[in-house]
Design an enzyme around this catalytic site. Structure first.
Site, short mmCIF file in Angstrom:
data_model
loop_
_atom_site.label_atom_id
_atom_site.label_comp_id
_atom_site.label_asym_id
_atom_site.label_seq_id
_atom_site.Cartn_x
_atom_site.Cartn_y
_atom_site.Cartn_z
N GLU A 101 -48.88 65.75 4.03
CA GLU A 101 -49.45 64.41 3.95
C GLU A 101 -50.15 64.23 2.61
OE1 GLU A 101 -51.27 66.23 6.66
OE2 GLU A 101 -49.85 65.86 8.28
N TYR B 165 -42.88 66.17 -3.72
CA TYR B 165 -42.41 66.50 -2.37
C TYR B 165 -40.98 66.00 -2.16
CZ TYR B 165 -47.46 67.12 -1.75
OH TYR B 165 -48.76 67.52 -1.89
N ASN C 211 -50.59 58.29 -4.15
CA ASN C 211 -50.50 59.53 -4.94
C ASN C 211 -49.04 59.74 -5.35
OD1 ASN C 211 -50.72 62.02 -6.13
ND2 ASN C 211 -51.77 63.00 -4.43
#
Length: 311
Positions: free
Chosen positions: A279, A291, A284
């Protein structure tokens, strides 16, 4: 009226809390249950000067010894959150509403004595219409959002590439506490002194929840740690959580963060995990891009709700 909950007591309560979280994830009923690693990270690596155990309460299940109906964490040190976690069978029940009533009233009283005027509930799935409606009825409105990313581990993980002069391996624990703390201190831009930060990380390393085998780091030839991530395992649901993940600013854009995450994904798969999750804040962008570059995809958004409690 529901009975008063009792204060958290010991490791047995922590195990029962984690079992409840695992049962909630297994039920997959629309409620977001944090990973067992989240609660262990929060409790044993709290903000400076904060004792989250002070306002941690549980409701025992009268029908099953060692099992909880619910637990509640009241945080009045900046986050101002009252989060109630109930057995999945209690979703939407009168008992669950009464537990939230208790938590909201208790924390509201604490916050007002401290001159605070905002109360929050954290991490509700954006598409959880049941909880959304219940919170709006109480005067809460969505405020901040995180993104919830998942990645399947059914297929082999690509081999991580590491810059010359760097090695990816498990942290050596207390032997490397200074280097490990320095990496995280820089990555998160902490304003605390390095000595104070290292002391806190040492306490975490000495806790019962820290396992150096799942603290994966990239290490330079001189012993400096450039990037790091800690993985937490939920064997019941076969889900591994990344928390925290970071790269020291002096060593960014060298692929170190990607390398430690890929190595961790490989280890998670070898240890029977079928899915990995992470998470981060919805804004961000650098983290989300990292990711996604290793196969994670945004699966949902985790909303924080807020209400004004000014007297």
């Amino acid at each position: 009226m529901i009975p008063e909950p009792r204060h958290y007591r010991d490791e047995g309560d922590l195990q029962a809390m984690c079992s409840l979280l695992q049962a909630g994830r297994q039920a997959n009923n629309g409620t977001y249950y944090v990973h067992v690693g989240d609660i262990q990270w929060w409790l044993f690596y709290p903000p400076f000067g904060v004792d989250l155990f002070e306002h941690l309460y549980v409701w025992d299940d009268p029908s099953t010894s060692g099992q909880l109906l619910a637990w509640v964490l009241l945080n009045h040190d900046g986050y101002n959150t009252c989060d109630v976690v109930v057995q999945p069978r209690l979703r939407g029940s009168l008992l669950a509403r009464e537990m939230l009533d208790w938590a909201e009233q208790r924390l509201t009283g604490i916050l007002r004595t401290l001159g605070q005027d905002k109360l929050r509930v954290m991490w509700i799935f954006e598409d959880d219409t049941l909880v959304d409606g219940a919170l709006r009825e109480r005067g809460f409105q969505p405020s901040d959002a995180d993104v919830y990313l998942t990645r399947s581990l059914e297929e082999p993980v690509e081999i991580s590439q590491i810059a010359q002069g760097w090695t990816v391996r498990a942290c050596r624990g207390l032997e490397e506490v200074e280097a490990r703390a320095a990496a995280q201190h820089g990555a998160f831009g902490s304003s605390a002194s390095m000595g104070r930060y290292a002391d806190r990380f040492q306490r975490f390393m000495q806790s019962g929840v820290y396992n150096p085998a799942w603290d994966i780091v990239s290490v330079a030839e001189d012993g400096k740690i450039g990037a790091f991530c800690i993985a937490w395992l939920d064997p019941l649901n076969q889900v591994g959580l990344f928390e925290p993940v970071g790269t020291h600013p002096d060593f960014q854009r060298q692929g170190l963060g990607k390398a430690v995450m890929l190595e961790t994904l490989r280890r998670l798969r070898e240890n029977g995990m079928r899915q990995a999750i992470v998470e981060t804040a919805a804004d961000n962008t650098p983290a989300i891009k990292l990711y996604e570059s290793i196969g994670f995809r945004v699966a949902n958004r985790l909303m924080t709700y807020q209400k004004n409690i000014a007297a």
